[in-house]
Design an enzyme around this catalytic site. Sequence first.
Site, PDB file in Angstrom:
ATOM      1  N   GLY A  83      -3.568  45.742  40.313  1.00  0.00           N
ATOM      2  CA  GLY A  83      -3.532  44.288  40.376  1.00  0.00           C
ATOM      3  C   GLY A  83      -4.890  43.692  40.051  1.00  0.00           C
ATOM      4  N   ALA A 105     -12.445  47.597  38.911  1.00  0.00           N
ATOM      5  CA  ALA A 105     -11.913  48.915  39.314  1.00  0.00           C
ATOM      6  C   ALA A 105     -11.962  49.155  40.820  1.00  0.00           C
ATOM      7  CB  ALA A 105     -12.638  50.052  38.582  1.00  0.00           C
ATOM      8  N   ARG A 122      -7.848  47.297  41.543  1.00  0.00           N
ATOM      9  CA  ARG A 122      -8.118  46.194  40.628  1.00  0.00           C
ATOM     10  C   ARG A 122      -8.292  46.796  39.242  1.00  0.00           C
ATOM     11  NH1 ARG A 122     -13.486  42.345  39.737  1.00  0.00           N
ATOM     12  NH2 ARG A 122     -12.442  40.907  38.294  1.00  0.00           N
ATOM     13  N   HIS A 123      -7.862  46.065  38.207  1.00  0.00           N
ATOM     14  CA  HIS A 123      -8.032  46.541  36.833  1.00  0.00           C
ATOM     15  C   HIS A 123      -9.502  46.852  36.528  1.00  0.00           C
ATOM     16  CE1 HIS A 123      -9.832  42.670  35.870  1.00  0.00           C
ATOM     17  NE2 HIS A 123      -8.830  42.108  36.520  1.00  0.00           N
ATOM     18  N   GLY A 124      -9.731  47.565  35.448  1.00  0.00           N
ATOM     19  CA  GLY A 124     -11.092  47.912  35.044  1.00  0.00           C
ATOM     20  C   GLY A 124     -11.819  46.746  34.375  1.00  0.00           C
TER      21      GLY A 124
END
Length: 457
Positions: free
Chosen positions: A338, A381, A73-75
């Site tokens: 993602g 994250a 997952r994005h930060g």
Amino acid sequence: AVAAMAARRAAGLLLLLLVLPPASAGLSGYFGTKSRYEEVNPHLVSDPLSLGPGASGSLPASCTPLQLRAVLRHGTRYPTAGQIRRLGDLHARLLRRAAGSAACPAAAALADWPMWYEESLDGRLAPQGRRDMEQLARRMAARFPALFAARRRLELASSSKHRCLQSGAAFRRGLGPTLDFGGDEVEVQVNDSLMRFFDHCAKFVALVEENDAAMCQVSAFKEGPEMKKVLEKVAGALCLPVEELNADLVQVAFLTCSYELAIKNVTSPWCSLFSEEDAKVLEYLNDLKQYWKRGYGYDINSRSSCVLFQDIFQHLDKAVEESKSSKPISSPLIVQVGHAETLQPLLALMGYFKDDEPLLASNYARQAQRKFRSGRIVPYAANLVFVLYHCDHVNASQEEYQVQLLLNEKLLSFHHSNETTSTYTDLKDYYKDILENCHFKEECELPKVNVTAVDEL
């Protein structure tokens, strides 16, 4: 008089801040999908590059990693434009309420809070989000040094969202200039068909995403006794009529507390409105939405992720075939960035964090010890990592290829064995039905017959 009022407001703000211990007054464990990664790995607070307790791994020395497939997952990100608009609306109300009134110190102090969020920030990656990804990359390379060695090929993919692309670039940066990955600068490839499979699933979009009835449990909880109690308490603290507030505005105030902690590492005065018990109620509201929209609420939520699940195993299969033929592994490192909405359905498809009874508006108290807590599963994250190993000196040929699964850098036990290591053969056998019979196109087709959405779900 004006100076005296300003002094009183400043004193009120100071009082709010003084009564709050660090880590947002014990609220930080309840921020759901807006949780800092450090909530699941507290050792990172003191050392962002620490691999944590038990990092040495449990595989015998005769096993060598062949392939790593990571779905991230994005930060840490900024709020979306919609959340910023709602916060602006609430803040404006407090400004009007506080004008000429010194009788409500909490409202006055929050009215003096500088509203610094702008709609242009709309869900973009925050500087802390870049650090999340750079540090994650460095820890991953330290954990699997053979895979991250120089001149190993890295495939980096991302959703088309800016925060994911930037997260992918930050991950690559975290690996540093010494890893040249074959001499080519790694580009982040956009792959929405895998990272945003939910957008491409017509059945999910029509029957869940855009269907208000699908969220009936969320709506019911917003109007239920637990939320009503929180609403009345917050309205009282802000000296607002309770009818001027609703569950969405209260959630915006709570999430502002979470954003300030995640983005700036500060305890916001917004946190002062909530107790730990309030936070548990608001966490449940967030988890209800995740459960019914991305988790076990409807089969299509998880079934739509089988396109990603199957792709993972196709690459693992290829690595096994290449190894058996003594060929170099063509894709030793595959890292994809993602969303929480990418990971949550995938973990549900695999059967993780499933409670005995569904999350409902009516069973808040019974779900106090639930497994499905989105902040523990998909904080900023978050990462799910498949690692394929080749093992020498084994007793049987099927033990030659083994797999481990890590969620947020901790080993996950496999359902079929309750062990943290599985033979690749056993793992494929356990998920055989999904691998062979989950067809994205058929799963995601809207029903041709005229049935109601509820009947179909």
